[in-house]
Write a protein that holds these residues in place. Structure first.
Motif, short mmCIF file in Angstrom:
data_model
loop_
_atom_site.label_atom_id
_atom_site.label_comp_id
_atom_site.label_asym_id
_atom_site.label_seq_id
_atom_site.Cartn_x
_atom_site.Cartn_y
_atom_site.Cartn_z
N GLN A 13 0.85 -1.27 -0.05
CA GLN A 13 0.04 -0.16 0.04
C GLN A 13 0.91 1.32 -0.07
O GLN A 13 0.36 2.30 0.05
N SER A 14 2.12 1.05 -0.22
CA SER A 14 3.15 2.04 0.05
C SER A 14 2.78 3.22 -1.09
O SER A 14 2.91 4.37 -0.89
N GLY A 15 2.63 2.65 -2.15
CA GLY A 15 2.34 3.67 -3.30
C GLY A 15 3.70 4.73 -3.68
O GLY A 15 3.33 5.77 -4.12
N LEU A 27 -2.94 1.43 -19.44
CA LEU A 27 -3.86 1.06 -20.32
C LEU A 27 -3.20 1.38 -21.69
O LEU A 27 -2.86 2.54 -22.00
N GLN A 42 -0.87 -2.76 -12.99
CA GLN A 42 -1.62 -2.87 -12.08
C GLN A 42 -3.14 -2.78 -12.24
O GLN A 42 -3.53 -2.26 -13.15
N GLY A 43 -3.90 -3.68 -11.75
CA GLY A 43 -5.42 -3.60 -12.08
C GLY A 43 -5.65 -4.26 -13.35
O GLY A 43 -6.43 -3.63 -14.16
N ILE A 44 -5.40 -5.22 -13.86
CA ILE A 44 -5.63 -6.03 -15.08
C ILE A 44 -6.92 -6.42 -14.99
O ILE A 44 -7.27 -7.39 -14.01
N GLY A 157 -9.91 -8.83 -10.53
CA GLY A 157 -8.59 -8.40 -11.07
C GLY A 157 -7.12 -8.78 -10.70
O GLY A 157 -7.36 -9.68 -9.63
N ARG A 172 -0.73 -11.19 -8.95
CA ARG A 172 -1.33 -11.05 -7.63
C ARG A 172 -2.80 -10.79 -7.68
O ARG A 172 -3.00 -10.06 -8.61
N VAL A 174 -6.48 -10.33 -5.05
CA VAL A 174 -6.63 -10.10 -3.64
C VAL A 174 -6.86 -11.08 -2.80
O VAL A 174 -6.43 -11.41 -1.56
N HIS A 175 -7.56 -12.32 -3.50
CA HIS A 175 -8.03 -13.28 -2.79
C HIS A 175 -7.03 -14.66 -2.48
O HIS A 175 -6.92 -15.47 -1.87
#
Lengths: 185, 292
Positions: A13-15, A27, A42-44, A157, A172, A174-175
């Protein structure tokens, strides 16, 4: 040096800011790097990240592709938008950067389908993830690419990363957390 | 479309209690509220709009920075609020003020939702620009769509603390049960981020159309066919599919077929919509450049 150690934000979460060797590929973007690097998408969602690496030349690249093919109505001038233009463009850029086509190893990930009609009816137009996955397979095959791994489908995602230090392609969710889907060395 | 919830419908905490748990709950600056009121008034002058924004120095600085972004491509640098209103128009300055007024809390990381810093802002800009695009296609009010889309997910900020550490289990629950993320939220919390966001917007005295657009953007039929809820719903679908600001809330997303008809878009041209959406959000990223 483990370039993956430079990662400041992937899986955290550092960003924090990206190092000069680390690139977040957005994109419709195509990124080719000559030398040690960490590339990440990130977020595919239904999109596909296509990754290639020539370990001998240490040249790598990623395309973050949105759609299976260019439409008659398309106005986008970004080759990374469409599978039928992006992969060949990526290949050409890799070769220009010093990669040898025959040495390149390839992987792809993404293609989730989480949108369904509320009525439960089937509509292939909405199955963009499936269509993108099929297009990736087909286009890489057409170009004679050596595909060593893929991770597609599902309803969530993905974050996708590739690091030259170990050659691992990691996904990666989330689950499920992070897993290595293949190695491109 | 089925009612949004059928899985273990059991409110655990009243919405007010959830909001009380949220430290540093977002507040829409008074200056922004005044701008929203003034831009709905055809008699408002550029001076009045500039004076309203000028009440808040932090918002003023952000509005000028946004007005000078390459997104608007102004021929010269704007140095005063009044000049910005004259060159860009009332309605555009309203949109800029909304982005400026929400930027600070929209760019925070949402650990519970697995959203790194700025990802909620990205997703919200995706909803704003996507709803604006859909509104143009459907010949509705694109500025109204932008504002409502921008605020559609504000409830996530309030819920984030409540789901911290639970997201992985929530995802597994959703996958096993074939549930939408809203269903999972309601099962775990008793409320959805849409309901909580609508409650926050009501507390801010935002126009009722915007409140209902936020409340029903996942289940637009519940709105009594407000075009705004349908437009945000379609924009959310496009943002999810392209992963634009996507966090932990993927899972099953039910597309309301009626939204396509009401907004005059064709599912058969889904790829065309996705391409247009990507063009809009990539162009929109120029708006936030230089915002730190």
């Amino acid at each position: 040096m483990d370039v993956r150690q430079w990662n400041l934000s992937f899986g955290s979460q550092s960003g924090g800011g990206l190092s000069s060797h680390q690139f977040s590929v957005g994109l419709a973007e195509i990124r080719v790097v000559n030398g040690p690097t960490l590339l990440e998408c990130q977020g595919i969602g239904s999109c596909i990240a296509v990754i290639a690496y020539d370990a001998h030349a240490c040249v790598s690249g990623v395309a973050h592709i949105i759609l299976p093919k260019r439409l008659p109505s398309s106005s986008s001038d970004r080759p990374g938008t469409f599978m039928d233009t992006a992969v060949e463009y990526l290949l050409n850029e890799l070769v220009k950067a010093g990669a040898v086509a025959e040495r390149l190893k390839w992987a792809y990930a993404g293609g989730s389908d989480f949108v369904h009609l509320a009525s439960g009816a089937s509509l292939p137009a909405l199955e963009l993830g499936r269509r993108n996955s099929e297009a990736a397979k087909s286009e890489l095959s057409r170009l004679g690419a050596e595909v060593v791994g893929n991770d597609t489908g599902g309803t969530t995602g993905r974050d996708v990363s590739f690091c030259t230090a170990d050659g691992d392609v990691k996904v990666r969710t989330v689950h499920e957390g992070e897993k290595t889907i293949c190695n491109l060395q | 479309m089925q009612p949004a919830v059928s899985h273990g419908d059991r409110p655990r905490l009243p919405i007010q209690a959830i909001l009380r748990q949220t430290q540093d709950l977002p507040v829409l600056p008074g200056a922004i509220m005044r701008v929203i009121q003034l831009t709905g008034n055809s008699d408002a002058t550029s001076r009045a709009i500039a004076d309203a924004i000028g009440m808040d120095q932090a918002v003023t600085a952000k509005v000028l920075r946004l007005a000078n972004s390459s997104f608007y491509g102004l021929p010269r640098k704007v140095t005063s609020l009044q000049e910005a209103v004259i060159l860009l128009g009332f309605r555009t300055v309203r949109l800029i003020a909304m982005v400026a007024g929400t930027f600070t809390w929209m760019t925070r990381p949402l650990k519970g939702y697995d959203l790194p810093p700025r990802q909620l802002m990205r997703h919200s800009m995706g909803l704003a620009l996507g709803a604006q695009m859909i509104a143009r296609i459907g010949q509705f009010d694109p500025e109204e769509a932008f504002v409502a889309g921008l605020l559609a997910d504000i409830g996530k900020i309030a819920i984030d603390n409540c789901i911290d550490g639970k997201i992985s289990l929530m995802m597994q629950l959703g996958i096993k049960g074939g549930m939408t993320f809203e269903d999972v939220e309601r099962t775990v919390l008793g409320h959805t981020h849409s309901e909580i966001g609508a409650h926050m917007a009501e507390n801010w005295n935002l126009p009722q159309e915007i409140v209902e657009g936020i409340r029903w953007h996942h289940n637009p039929l519940g709105s009594g066919n407000s075009w705004l809820a349908h437009a945000i719903h379609l924009a959310d679908v496009l943002a999810m599919v392209t992963g634009y600001g996507l966090g932990g809330d993927g899972l099953q997303y039910q597309l309301c077929e009626e939204s396509l008809e009401i907004c005059r878009v064709s599912a058969e041209d889904f790829d065309g919509l996705v391409e247009q959406f990507v063009g809009a959000v990539l162009h929109g990223e120029a708006l936030l450049e230089g915002m730190g």
